[in-house]
Each structure stands twice: as C-alpha cells, then as structure tokens.
Design a protein around this motif. Structure first.
Motif, PDB file in Angstrom:
ATOM      1  N   VAL A   1     119.327  69.085  55.603  1.00 32.24           N
ATOM      2  CA  VAL A   1     120.260  68.478  56.544  1.00 32.24           C
ATOM      3  C   VAL A   1     120.006  66.982  56.678  1.00 32.24           C
ATOM      4  CG1 VAL A   1     118.850  69.064  58.569  1.00 32.24           C
ATOM      5  CG2 VAL A   1     121.301  68.662  58.837  1.00 32.24           C
ATOM      6  N   HIS A   2     118.743  66.542  56.506  1.00 33.12           N
ATOM      7  CA  HIS A   2     118.422  65.116  56.587  1.00 33.12           C
ATOM      8  C   HIS A   2     117.816  64.658  55.259  1.00 33.12           C
ATOM      9  CE1 HIS A   2     117.618  66.712  60.786  1.00 33.12           C
ATOM     10  NE2 HIS A   2     118.691  65.953  60.932  1.00 33.12           N
TER      11      HIS A   2
ATOM     12  N   ASN B   1     117.018  74.693  54.499  1.00 32.39           N
ATOM     13  CA  ASN B   1     116.217  74.369  55.680  1.00 32.39           C
ATOM     14  C   ASN B   1     115.550  75.597  56.298  1.00 32.39           C
ATOM     15  OD1 ASN B   1     118.468  71.898  56.011  1.00 32.39           O
ATOM     16  ND2 ASN B   1     116.378  71.372  56.625  1.00 32.39           N
TER      17      ASN B   1
ATOM     18  N   ASP C   1     125.076  63.873  61.715  1.00 34.93           N
ATOM     19  CA  ASP C   1     123.699  64.160  62.098  1.00 34.93           C
ATOM     20  C   ASP C   1     123.644  64.545  63.573  1.00 34.93           C
ATOM     21  OD1 ASP C   1     120.962  64.337  62.100  1.00 34.93           O
ATOM     22  OD2 ASP C   1     120.608  62.174  62.089  1.00 34.93           O
ATOM     23  N   GLY C   2     122.970  65.640  63.882  1.00 29.51           N
ATOM     24  CA  GLY C   2     122.817  66.081  65.260  1.00 29.51           C
ATOM     25  C   GLY C   2     123.948  66.936  65.777  1.00 29.51           C
TER      26      GLY C   2
ATOM     27  N   ASP D   1     118.601  70.787  64.246  1.00 30.74           N
ATOM     28  CA  ASP D   1     119.449  70.736  63.054  1.00 30.74           C
ATOM     29  C   ASP D   1     118.936  71.647  61.944  1.00 30.74           C
ATOM     30  OD1 ASP D   1     121.229  68.962  64.103  1.00 30.74           O
ATOM     31  OD2 ASP D   1     120.632  67.247  62.877  1.00 30.74           O
ATOM     32  N   HIS D   2     117.622  71.827  61.875  1.00 31.45           N
ATOM     33  CA  HIS D   2     117.059  72.593  60.765  1.00 31.45           C
ATOM     34  C   HIS D   2     117.502  74.050  60.809  1.00 31.45           C
ATOM     35  CE1 HIS D   2     113.540  69.478  60.391  1.00 31.45           C
ATOM     36  NE2 HIS D   2     114.713  68.989  60.044  1.00 31.45           N
TER      37      HIS D   2
ATOM     38  N   HIS E   1     113.151  70.616  65.106  1.00 30.17           N
ATOM     39  CA  HIS E   1     114.436  69.908  65.119  1.00 30.17           C
ATOM     40  C   HIS E   1     115.565  70.933  65.100  1.00 30.17           C
ATOM     41  CE1 HIS E   1     117.635  67.143  64.349  1.00 30.17           C
ATOM     42  NE2 HIS E   1     116.824  66.113  64.128  1.00 30.17           N
TER      43      HIS E   1
ATOM     44  N   ILE F   1     126.080  68.863  63.596  1.00 32.21           N
ATOM     45  CA  ILE F   1     126.566  69.669  62.486  1.00 32.21           C
ATOM     46  C   ILE F   1     127.017  71.022  63.015  1.00 32.21           C
ATOM     47  CG2 ILE F   1     124.353  70.719  61.863  1.00 32.21           C
ATOM     48  CD1 ILE F   1     125.106  69.990  58.930  1.00 32.21           C
TER      49      ILE F   1
ATOM     50  N   THR G   1     123.606  65.238  55.829  1.00 29.98           N
ATOM     51  CA  THR G   1     123.887  64.049  56.651  1.00 29.98           C
ATOM     52  C   THR G   1     123.104  62.869  56.095  1.00 29.98           C
ATOM     53  OG1 THR G   1     122.055  64.114  58.237  1.00 29.98           O
ATOM     54  CG2 THR G   1     123.884  65.643  58.620  1.00 29.98           C
TER      55      THR G   1
ATOM     56  N   ARG H   1     119.999  75.380  62.533  1.00 29.61           N
ATOM     57  CA  ARG H   1     121.456  75.482  62.414  1.00 29.61           C
ATOM     58  C   ARG H   1     121.886  75.356  60.963  1.00 29.61           C
ATOM     59  NH1 ARG H   1     121.893  72.292  67.264  1.00 29.61           N
ATOM     60  NH2 ARG H   1     122.381  70.441  66.030  1.00 29.61           N
ATOM     61  N   SER H   2     121.260  74.434  60.240  1.00 24.05           N
ATOM     62  CA  SER H   2     121.625  74.226  58.840  1.00 24.05           C
ATOM     63  C   SER H   2     121.203  75.403  57.973  1.00 24.05           C
ATOM     64  CB  SER H   2     120.990  72.934  58.319  1.00 24.05           C
ATOM     65  OG  SER H   2     121.487  71.827  59.040  1.00 24.05           O
TER      66      SER H   2
END
Length: 243
Positions: free
Chosen positions: A10-11, A103, A75-76, A111-112, A109, A78, A39, A114-115
C-alpha cells in the motif's frame, strides 16, 4: 509483462521492508517479479510523494524488478470498493502472476490490514470472466487468478505460517531499503531533510529489522528470514523437501 511473482504494497517501501529478501532469493532461482504500490505514501511525515516516487524506482532498480507501477490510490483513505478493486484487477491481469505477495493481515498501520483484504479480494475477482476489464491500450484482458496469495509480516510480530531463508540476500535488501533516504536516514549526520523523527526513521529501526529477521529464521534454522501468513492452507507434494 508476465511475471512469476507480483509484490504489492500500500505504501512505497512496504515491499522492501517486508519481502525484498524473498524476491531476491527467487530472482536468483530464475523467477521474475514485478512491484505495484497502491499509493504514493503522501501522508507520511517525512519527504514528499515526488521524493518517495524517485526513491521507489531507485529501489526497484536495486532489486532487479521487471517493472514498478503505482495505482495512485489515496493514502490513508483506501477503500475496498468496485472502482479500486477494478484498478487492481487490471494490474493483476496485465502481468498474470502465479504468486502475489501482499500486505500483512493486520498491523500497526490501519492501511496494511485494509490493503491485505483488498488485494486478496482482487486476486479472487480477477479470475472471474464476467468481470470485464481493458488494458491501457483499450484491449480486453483475459481472466487470471494467481495460484497463491502470501501476506508478508510487517511491523507487528505475527506467528508465520511459513518463512523464507534470506540470509544471503539481507545486505541487498538493506541496500534497497536505504534508497528511501527521506524515510530512514535521520541517524545519518548528512540528513538533508531536517524533518521530524518518526518510529522508523532512526538507527534503532534498522537494528529492529535485523533482529526481526533473526527471530523469524530461528525456528527453521535459518540465520535470517522473512515471514508470511496465508489465508488458504498450502498443500505440500513432498514432505521430504521441507526444511
């Protein structure tokens, strides 16, 4: 471009931090790999999206990736919605990977985690013929479902379902990580960013990466390893070939 392995993060830098050694090991075995960032990490405390993008491509060159693509998702924020899944399906169908590295299933984090779900869903839906997508040239894409999705372990300690020996490749993994000067170099006296420190920007984080690799490898008898979790239990055709 067809590749054997597609690593998705994701990052920018997720891949390098968590599965670069695995990619290098498989490249040495003759397999090909590509990289996709969801992202540009624009919410990161240090650096800018433009700097992170330059760093990401420098790291991809160090690793020997066949390509690196960024899907420019927010980012953040997603979301696992149809438009986002379709973007990811297009990327998967473009390179038809046999294995996808994704991920962590859950992590510090948000995002991890969720991704992780987003990527796994997209891998499944990519195999459905009635979901129609087209490549950037407008040509229809064929359905494609990777044989396996493995979720790399990131910041939080998780019990791995499998580990990969990266002992001969750890120094090259660190070279790729060090391409992200904006994120990891505030322990360097030549730090030219002069930005706030973060939990990952100092030398203690570099020491943590080595300790984590030591810990992940210990049970399997490897000096250094990277760990992965699976949602589907993998089958083993030959017990004698397990380490």
């Amino acid at each position: 471009m067809k590749v054997d392995i597609l690593a998705i993060g994701v990052h920018p830098d997720d891949i390098e931090l968590s599965c670069a050694g695995t990619l290098l090991r498989h490249a040495a075995l003759g397999y090909t790999f590509g990289l996709v960032d969801l992202t540009r990490g624009e919410l990161g405390t240090r650096g800018t999206p433009e700097i992170r993008t330059r760093e990401a491509y420098a790291a991809a060159t160090k690793l020997g990736a066949k390509f690196r693509e960024n899907l420019d998702l927010p980012d953040g924020f997603i979301r696992n919605d149809e438009a986002t899944v379709r973007k990811l399906i297009m990327a998967i169908r473009d390179c038809q990977p046999d294995i996808v590295l994704a991920n962590a299933l859950s992590d510090r984090h948000p995002d991890h985690g969720r991704s992780a779900g987003l990527i796994a869903d997209a891998c499944y839906y990519s195999g459905l013929a009635k979901i129609e997508t087209h490549n950037l040239e407008g040509a229809p894409q064929k359905k494609w479902r990777p044989a396996a999705v493995y979720h790399y372990i990131q910041d939080r300690n998780r019990q791995p379902d499998l580990v990969v020996d990266i002992t001969p490749y750890f120094s090259r993994k660190m070279e790729a990580i060090n391409c992200y000067e904006s994120q990891f170099n505030d322990h360097n006296p030549n730090d030219y960013f002069h930005e706030d420190s973060t939990p990952i920007s100092g030398k203690d984080f570099m020491d943590f990466l080595f300790a984590k690799a030591r810990s992940l490898g210990r049970e399997s008898g490897y000096e250094l390893a990277e760990g992965f979790n699976v949602a589907r239990v993998p089958g083993v055709p030959d017990l004698m070939k397990l380490d």
